[in-house]
Design a protein around this motif. Structure first.
Motif, PDB file in Angstrom:
ATOM      1  N   SER A 124       0.835  -1.210   0.000  1.00 28.62           N
ATOM      2  CA  SER A 124       0.000   0.000   0.000  1.00 28.62           C
ATOM      3  C   SER A 124       0.869   1.260   0.000  1.00 28.62           C
ATOM      4  O   SER A 124       0.480   2.283  -0.548  1.00 28.62           O
ATOM      5  CB  SER A 124      -1.018  -0.001   1.147  1.00 28.62           C
ATOM      6  N   ASP A 125       2.073   1.180   0.567  1.00 29.94           N
ATOM      7  CA  ASP A 125       2.960   2.353   0.544  1.00 29.94           C
ATOM      8  C   ASP A 125       3.537   2.609  -0.849  1.00 29.94           C
ATOM      9  O   ASP A 125       3.857   3.743  -1.198  1.00 29.94           O
ATOM     10  CB  ASP A 125       4.161   2.136   1.483  1.00 29.94           C
ATOM     11  N   TYR A 126       3.710   1.548  -1.614  1.00 35.64           N
ATOM     12  CA  TYR A 126       4.471   1.674  -2.863  1.00 35.64           C
ATOM     13  C   TYR A 126       3.623   1.630  -4.130  1.00 35.64           C
ATOM     14  O   TYR A 126       4.161   1.735  -5.234  1.00 35.64           O
ATOM     15  CB  TYR A 126       5.510   0.549  -2.943  1.00 35.64           C
ATOM     16  N   ILE A 127       2.326   1.445  -3.973  1.00 41.65           N
ATOM     17  CA  ILE A 127       1.520   1.151  -5.161  1.00 41.65           C
ATOM     18  C   ILE A 127       1.613   2.250  -6.233  1.00 41.65           C
ATOM     19  O   ILE A 127       1.716   1.965  -7.424  1.00 41.65           O
ATOM     20  CB  ILE A 127       0.042   0.841  -4.770  1.00 41.65           C
ATOM     21  N   GLU A 128       1.638   3.514  -5.778  1.00 38.46           N
ATOM     22  CA  GLU A 128       1.660   4.591  -6.780  1.00 38.46           C
ATOM     23  C   GLU A 128       2.972   4.589  -7.561  1.00 38.46           C
ATOM     24  O   GLU A 128       2.990   4.776  -8.780  1.00 38.46           O
ATOM     25  CB  GLU A 128       1.463   5.947  -6.104  1.00 38.46           C
ATOM     26  N   LYS A 129       4.067   4.355  -6.834  1.00 36.86           N
ATOM     27  CA  LYS A 129       5.364   4.331  -7.525  1.00 36.86           C
ATOM     28  C   LYS A 129       5.443   3.146  -8.497  1.00 36.86           C
ATOM     29  O   LYS A 129       6.057   3.238  -9.551  1.00 36.86           O
ATOM     30  CB  LYS A 129       6.508   4.255  -6.502  1.00 36.86           C
ATOM     31  N   ASP A 161      -1.927  -5.638   6.917  1.00 37.14           N
ATOM     32  CA  ASP A 161      -1.117  -4.900   5.937  1.00 37.14           C
ATOM     33  C   ASP A 161      -1.244  -5.515   4.545  1.00 37.14           C
ATOM     34  O   ASP A 161      -1.323  -4.807   3.537  1.00 37.14           O
ATOM     35  CB  ASP A 161       0.361  -4.908   6.351  1.00 37.14           C
ATOM     36  N   VAL A 162      -1.244  -6.832   4.497  1.00 38.98           N
ATOM     37  CA  VAL A 162      -1.323  -7.491   3.188  1.00 38.98           C
ATOM     38  C   VAL A 162      -2.696  -7.226   2.546  1.00 38.98           C
ATOM     39  O   VAL A 162      -2.787  -6.927   1.350  1.00 38.98           O
ATOM     40  CB  VAL A 162      -1.039  -9.007   3.305  1.00 38.98           C
TER      41      VAL A 162
END
Ligand code: SAM
Ligand code: SF4
Length: 348
Positions: A124-129, A161-162
């Motif tokens: 969820s932290d990295y999805i945009e990147k 988190d997953v």
């Protein structure tokens, strides 16, 4: 120019026109156009069928492929007709240059799609990147929807988190979202239906995978193995009409359920009934090419790059290694002595 790890190797320069290279084939008429590349061995989970609590005998960082070495490999295999790439590991999201690698692969014009397999913990932290980098598909490994069982299987309290990562992936522009479920007897086989229900309102594929004997503790021998036939039987008990989807699939049996947005798939990774359709090359995190998941024979592409062998030579090495592929995973297994300790050493 940036230094990676201890060694710096510039990416190979193009010394041939791409269209001149003949594709990677073998004596059984298979063509290999799908690369699964492990980008590390380390992981932030400890799934019981994959890694012991203390981890495996991890390789020194200097042995792991650098950014430029991975780029060189991507370029070479693209020239040889590889059009699909999957970055895996270990946990690929632990690698700092993962976005750069995805970006590089997705800009190679002959590579149609770049995928990643992840445990979803950091997703969820990295999805945009990941979206920005051009990722076309993401497989999230998730074996249970029960928080206590999740702790038992991964040795971490992180189901929340997953699930957040899965949710973020579903909402993203990443085209193909899949959930990998390793089916295990008396552990999660009763959840097959719950996982299938995830495909009702989500356009995702849930893939049930057979447990494989790649773990140093051999969980595999404890009766947890649950076959593709068992999984299919369970699916058919609940779902009256499972309609097979035909297409280019090479590793699974895939089905659509009437009224459901997504799909379910069953992967006979242990029974190995689909080897005749195999189109995969695997490269480990330290740059060894494997022509089969079950093969112990390795071709050291990393050293070839470090020795500055020409691109033509490296392409020949790849063609030769793949040309020697055994007819199926059973035959490949018989050529070696024992199984590897962890899927992270293979490029899951
Ligand atoms: N860490 C990432 C993840 O878990 O998705 C990528 C690497 S992991 C080795 C890739 C896939 O291999 C995961 O879907 C995982 O469930 C699967 N895997 C690992 N060990 C396995 C085993 N012994 N049998 C079947 N699948 C296994
Ligand atoms: Fe890590 Fe993936 Fe292995 Fe689990 S399966 S320990 S998440 S590499």
């Amino acid at each position: 120019m940036r230094k990676d790890n201890n060694t710096y190797t510039p990416p190979l320069v193009n010394d041939q026109s791409m269209s001149l290279d003949s594709p990677i084939t073998d004596r059984f008429g298979r063509t290999f156009n799908y690369l699964r590349l492990a980008v590390n061995e380390h992981c932030n989970l400890r799934c019981i069928y994959c890694m012991p609590e203390e981890g495996i005998n991890f390789l020194d960082q200097g042995k792991i492929l650098t950014t430029n070495e991975i780029k060189s490999i991507l370029k070479v295999v693209a020239d040889l007709g590889v059009s699909k790439v999957r970055l895996t590991g270990g946990e690929p999201l632990l690698r700092k240059d993962i976005f750069e690698l995805i970006g590089y692969a997705s800009k190679i014009t002959t590579i149609d799609s770049v995928h990643m397999t992840t445990n979803g913990l950091l997703l969820s932290d990295y999805i945009e990147k990941l979206e920005e980098a051009g990722l076309s598909g993401i497989n999230i490994s998730l074996d249970t929807l029960d928080p206590e069982k999740f702790k038992e299987i991964t040795r971490r309290d992180a189901l929340h988190d997953v699930l957040g990562g899965l949710n973020a992936a579903v909402k993203s522009n990443i085209k193909h979202v899949k959930v990998n479920v390793v089916a295990m007897r008396d552990f999660n086989n009763a959840e097959i239906h719950d996982f299938t229900e995830l495909t009702k309102s989500n356009d995702i594929t849930v893939r049930f995978i057979e447990l494989m004997p790649f773990d140093s503790h051999q969980i595999w021998k404890t009766g947890k193995y649950y076959s593709a036939a068992n999984i299919l039987e369970d699916l058919r008990k609940k779902i009256k009409v499972l309609s097979p989807i035909s297409g280019s699939s090479t590793e699974h049996h895939i089905f659509k359920i009437k009224g459901y947005k997504g799909r379910v798939a069953v992967i006979p990774s242990y029974t190995r009934t689909l080897c005749g359709k195999c189109n995969r090359l695997r490269i480990t995190a330290d740059g060894k090419l494997l022509n089969c998941l079950y093969s112990q024979q390795e071709t050291n592409i990393r050293d070839a790059i470090r020795q500055r062998l020409s691109e033509v030579t490296i392409k020949d090495m790849i063609r030769e290694a793949m040309g020697k592929k055994m007819i199926d995973g059973w035959t490949a297994q018989r050529q070696g002595k024992e199984h590897r300790e962890s899927m992270t050493q293979i490029g899951g």
